[in-house]
Enzyme design. Structure first.
Site, PDB file in Angstrom:
ATOM      1  N   ARG A  39      13.247   8.672  15.232  1.00 29.90           N
ATOM      2  CA  ARG A  39      12.053   8.177  14.549  1.00 29.90           C
ATOM      3  C   ARG A  39      10.925   9.204  14.660  1.00 29.90           C
ATOM      4  O   ARG A  39      10.154   9.404  13.729  1.00 29.90           O
ATOM      5  CB  ARG A  39      11.607   6.849  15.154  1.00 29.90           C
ATOM      6  CG  ARG A  39      10.366   6.226  14.497  1.00 29.90           C
ATOM      7  CD  ARG A  39      10.018   4.909  15.152  1.00 29.90           C
ATOM      8  NE  ARG A  39       8.709   4.392  14.785  1.00 29.90           N
ATOM      9  CZ  ARG A  39       8.494   3.464  13.842  1.00 29.90           C
ATOM     10  NH1 ARG A  39       9.506   2.962  13.181  1.00 29.90           N
ATOM     11  NH2 ARG A  39       7.254   3.060  13.575  1.00 29.90           N
ATOM     12  N   ASN A  46       3.817   7.246  12.606  1.00 34.99           N
ATOM     13  CA  ASN A  46       3.268   6.119  11.866  1.00 34.99           C
ATOM     14  C   ASN A  46       2.218   5.327  12.657  1.00 34.99           C
ATOM     15  O   ASN A  46       1.852   4.232  12.274  1.00 34.99           O
ATOM     16  CB  ASN A  46       4.386   5.189  11.375  1.00 34.99           C
ATOM     17  CG  ASN A  46       4.033   4.514  10.058  1.00 34.99           C
ATOM     18  OD1 ASN A  46       3.304   5.076   9.246  1.00 34.99           O
ATOM     19  ND2 ASN A  46       4.517   3.308   9.838  1.00 34.99           N
ATOM     20  N   HIS A  92      10.356   3.016   4.278  1.00 36.09           N
ATOM     21  CA  HIS A  92      10.883   2.683   5.598  1.00 36.09           C
ATOM     22  C   HIS A  92      12.116   1.797   5.504  1.00 36.09           C
ATOM     23  O   HIS A  92      12.273   1.023   4.565  1.00 36.09           O
ATOM     24  CB  HIS A  92       9.821   1.909   6.403  1.00 36.09           C
ATOM     25  CG  HIS A  92       8.742   2.763   6.956  1.00 36.09           C
ATOM     26  ND1 HIS A  92       8.617   3.050   8.302  1.00 36.09           N
ATOM     27  CD2 HIS A  92       7.729   3.411   6.351  1.00 36.09           C
ATOM     28  CE1 HIS A  92       7.574   3.826   8.495  1.00 36.09           C
ATOM     29  NE2 HIS A  92       7.008   4.062   7.326  1.00 36.09           N
ATOM     30  N   THR A 142      -1.472   4.189   9.815  1.00 35.98           N
ATOM     31  CA  THR A 142      -0.212   4.630   9.228  1.00 35.98           C
ATOM     32  C   THR A 142      -0.376   5.935   8.458  1.00 35.98           C
ATOM     33  O   THR A 142      -1.482   6.322   8.088  1.00 35.98           O
ATOM     34  CB  THR A 142       0.281   3.583   8.217  1.00 35.98           C
ATOM     35  OG1 THR A 142      -0.794   3.352   7.279  1.00 35.98           O
ATOM     36  CG2 THR A 142       0.622   2.276   8.893  1.00 35.98           C
ATOM     37  N   SER A 143       0.763   6.585   8.177  1.00 36.28           N
ATOM     38  CA  SER A 143       0.779   7.771   7.318  1.00 36.28           C
ATOM     39  C   SER A 143       0.140   7.449   5.969  1.00 36.28           C
ATOM     40  O   SER A 143      -0.681   8.200   5.447  1.00 36.28           O
ATOM     41  CB  SER A 143       2.205   8.244   7.068  1.00 36.28           C
ATOM     42  OG  SER A 143       2.946   8.303   8.249  1.00 36.28           O
ATOM     43  N   ARG A 144       0.499   6.305   5.435  1.00 35.35           N
ATOM     44  CA  ARG A 144       0.039   5.947   4.087  1.00 35.35           C
ATOM     45  C   ARG A 144      -1.465   5.679   4.021  1.00 35.35           C
ATOM     46  O   ARG A 144      -2.056   5.731   2.943  1.00 35.35           O
ATOM     47  CB  ARG A 144       0.808   4.729   3.563  1.00 35.35           C
ATOM     48  CG  ARG A 144       0.729   3.515   4.473  1.00 35.35           C
ATOM     49  CD  ARG A 144       1.646   2.418   3.985  1.00 35.35           C
ATOM     50  NE  ARG A 144       1.654   1.244   4.836  1.00 35.35           N
ATOM     51  CZ  ARG A 144       2.552   1.053   5.812  1.00 35.35           C
ATOM     52  NH1 ARG A 144       3.490   1.951   6.044  1.00 35.35           N
ATOM     53  NH2 ARG A 144       2.502  -0.051   6.542  1.00 35.35           N
ATOM     54  N   GLU A 154       9.329  -1.567   2.998  1.00 38.21           N
ATOM     55  CA  GLU A 154      10.234  -1.752   4.128  1.00 38.21           C
ATOM     56  C   GLU A 154      11.476  -2.470   3.624  1.00 38.21           C
ATOM     57  O   GLU A 154      11.363  -3.561   3.034  1.00 38.21           O
ATOM     58  CB  GLU A 154       9.506  -2.613   5.179  1.00 38.21           C
ATOM     59  CG  GLU A 154      10.183  -2.717   6.498  1.00 38.21           C
ATOM     60  CD  GLU A 154       9.902  -1.521   7.405  1.00 38.21           C
ATOM     61  OE1 GLU A 154       8.730  -1.218   7.665  1.00 38.21           O
ATOM     62  OE2 GLU A 154      10.887  -0.910   7.847  1.00 38.21           O
TER      63      GLU A 154
END
Lengths: 287, 294
Positions: A39, A46, A92, A142-144, A154
């Site tokens: 991960r 993340n 994800h 988060t990355s986003r 997800e």
């Protein structure tokens, strides 16, 4: 593996993700972790997009993922600025039986709500639920979150390190509808006001553990794989290793999800509880 | 795991619980440097070691000293190696022999004691000298493989199945040690005859197809020539091109991507077990298996 596989595919041939009015960039956020089939390398990417991390100095001395977060923030942000990308889809998989789930970070993001409504209708009767994580303590960086409209996608259940064709195809189809929506929006289509059912994150529940932090019970067989189904006070929740049942002792009915996600053992989470809510999305049209 | 030594009325058995790869366990990985479960060939256990050997090569020798030495009279009687798989295999007893009557009788006993879960015997048709896994260190041994379960996850149904499977195995050993007669008879087993890799790109070796949705989770369901096997990322179906219908297993096992295995294929065979009973010679822990002639 679905997201990594799709992005690698699109980096070689991006025809499928191209739309006339949309500028799309496929991107692997954590290539060193992908190489290790893990991960992350040093720290969970993340969770790494905190203001402290994004402004930290130290260059190559920083943990790999902090460096990576700063790089991603340069490429697709800066987070919170007008230059940031409009949308990031963060792909994800989960070991939980969540099916297709869209993750929303802001209940007032009407653009995202409209997109999620569009996707849900497009794939019906197949289901795609919306998880809203706006919880002041449980929300994470988060990355986003670098983009103006972050969308988590997800899809599960799928074991880590495994590619299941049904999961792969499901993710691919949702992305297709998401990009179709953005193209329609960019072409001037109006999307009238609508309602969207969401599951709002309420509480994180950890495994029972001993004094050394080792887990002493497992998700109960009656709860295992029952993501999104009602969990009532008194219902079985955990089963100890010698077979005793530990019931859920909350005050009302909740809808658990992320049940038995492999990556969350270390984050002290067996599942999250959610409550059902209906949000109203305002009409939107490109200015 | 707790270490347990049990001496019950009617059949002594000494049980030792061992965590084979503690460092990998702590990291939540299958292995650190090299796959421990391939480090138990005679060559790996006895050949020269490099200056900085992989962790698992050293560990394999420690386990061989503890439970073996492999091939010697001092080795433990039975090794039961506990494994999980991401494949939909139910409970499998995996062994190198198709005529180790101890292993096969244990297998048949498990089938009868656990009717609610599919229980199968996989015979890895590998000569003795080339046996490579931990269970080959004991005089008798097998892997108890249970799936499907994702890596890094404890599922209560899988845990319970493994606990029960292990308990029944210990019960069998106690019964055997106390002189019980296990009647002979036919059993079906699956002898591995080969494997199939994922289609890969020639230059990068990246996989370019996934197990076909019609084959996914269909472990031990007969795969016939021309039936779907893979689905490429562009949606094309690739079919099984063998000439013989065979039984697939370890379909889409996470740990086997790096070994070039998308699935194994097996022939189903029937073997006849002889009637089995311990032949006591003084000390209850010593035994010799006896085949009774009809």
């Amino acid at each position: 593996m679905s997201g990594v596989t799709l992005v690698n595919l699109w980096m070689k041939n991006g025809a499928e993700i191209q739309r006339k009015t949309v500028d799309t960039k496929p991107f692997i956020t954590n290539p060193r972790a992908v190489e290790k089939c893990a991960r992350y390398v040093d720290t969970d990417l993340n969770r790494a997009f905190t203001p402290e991390n994004l402004s930290a100095s130290g260059g190559k001395e920083l943990p790999y993922e902090v460096q990576r977060a700063q790089e991603i923030n340069r490429l697709f942000g800066p987070k919170g600025s007008p230059e940031a990308y409009d949308v990031i889809f963060d792909l994800h998989n989960t070991t939980s039986n969540m099916g297709c789930t869209l993750i929303l970070e802001n209940s007032k993001d009407h653009f995202n709500l409209q997109m999620m409504n569009y996707i849900k209708r497009a794939i019906a009767p197949a289901s795609c639920l919306v998880l809203l994580n706006e919880h002041p303590l449980l929300k994470y960086s988060t990355s986003r979150s670098v983009a103006k409209h972050p969308v988590g996608l997800e899809v599960g259940p799928q074991p880590q390190g495994v590619l299941r064709s049904n999961i792969f195809e499901a993710m691919r189809v949702i992305l297709k509808h998401a990009l179709d929506f953005i193209a329609l929006f960019n072409e001037g289509m109006e999307f009238p006001s609508c309602t969207v059912e969401v599951f709002r994150v309420s509480e994180s529940v950890d495994y029972p553990r001993d004094a050394n932090g080792n887990i002493i019970a497992m998700v109960h067989p009656n709860l295992q794989d029952c993501d999104w189904e009602p969990l009532n006070p008194g219902d079985p929740m955990f089963q100890t290793f010698d077979g005793k049942t530990i019931p859920y002792q909350g005050t009302g009915t909740v809808y658990p999800t992320f049940i038995n996600e492999a990556a969350y053992y270390e984050k002290q989470q067996a599942f999250v509880t959610t409550r059902r809510e209906t949000l109203v999305a305002s009409a939107i049209r490109k200015a | 795991m707790r270490t347990a030594t049990g001496a019950e009325a009617g059949g002594d058995v000494s049980v030792r619980a061992v965590l084979a790869n503690p460092r990998a366990t702590r990291l939540g990985r299958r292995y650190l440097d090299t796959d421990l479960n391939r480090c138990f060939t005679h060559a790996a256990l006895n050949g020269p070691l490099s200056d900085a050997p992989p962790y698992e090569m050293t560990r394999a020798r420690e386990l061989d000293a503890l439970l073996g030495p492999k091939g010697s009279p001092r080795a433990v009687d039975l090794v039961c190696d506990l494994h999980n798989s991401t494949s939909n295999m139910g409970l499998c007893v995996i062994a190198f022999s198709d005529c180790d009557w101890i292993c096969l009788h244990v297998f048949r006993y498990l089938q009868r004691q656990m009717p609610d879960i599919p229980v199968r015997y996989i015979h890895l048709d590998v000569p003795d000298e080339e046996s490579f896994s931990l269970d080959s260190v004991g005089k008798h041994g097998f892997a108890l493989e249970i799936g499907p379960q994702p890596h890094g996850v404890v599922r209560s149904d899988i845990y319970t199945a493994m606990k029960d499977g292990l308990q029944h195995t210990l019960d069998w050993v106690r019964l055997f040690n106390s002189g019980a007669v296990f009647e002979g008879g036919p059993v079906d087993l699956f002898t591995a005859v080969g494997h199939v890799d994922y289609p890969r790109e020639a230059d990068t070796q990246n996989i370019m197809a996934a197990i076909h949705p019609k084959l996914q989770d269909q472990d031990f369901c007969l795969l016939r020539p021309e039936e779907p096997m893979f689905q490429t990322f562009s949606g094309q179906t690739l079919r099984y091109k063998g000439s013989e219908p065979l039984y697939p297993f370890f379909i889409n096992e996470c740990a086997y991507y790096e070994k070039g295995v998308a699935l194994y294929l097996a022939r189903k065979r029937s073997v006849t077990l002889p009637t089995l009973r311990v032949h006591k010679k003084g000390h209850p822990a010593n035994f010799v298996s006896v085949q009774e002639e009809e």
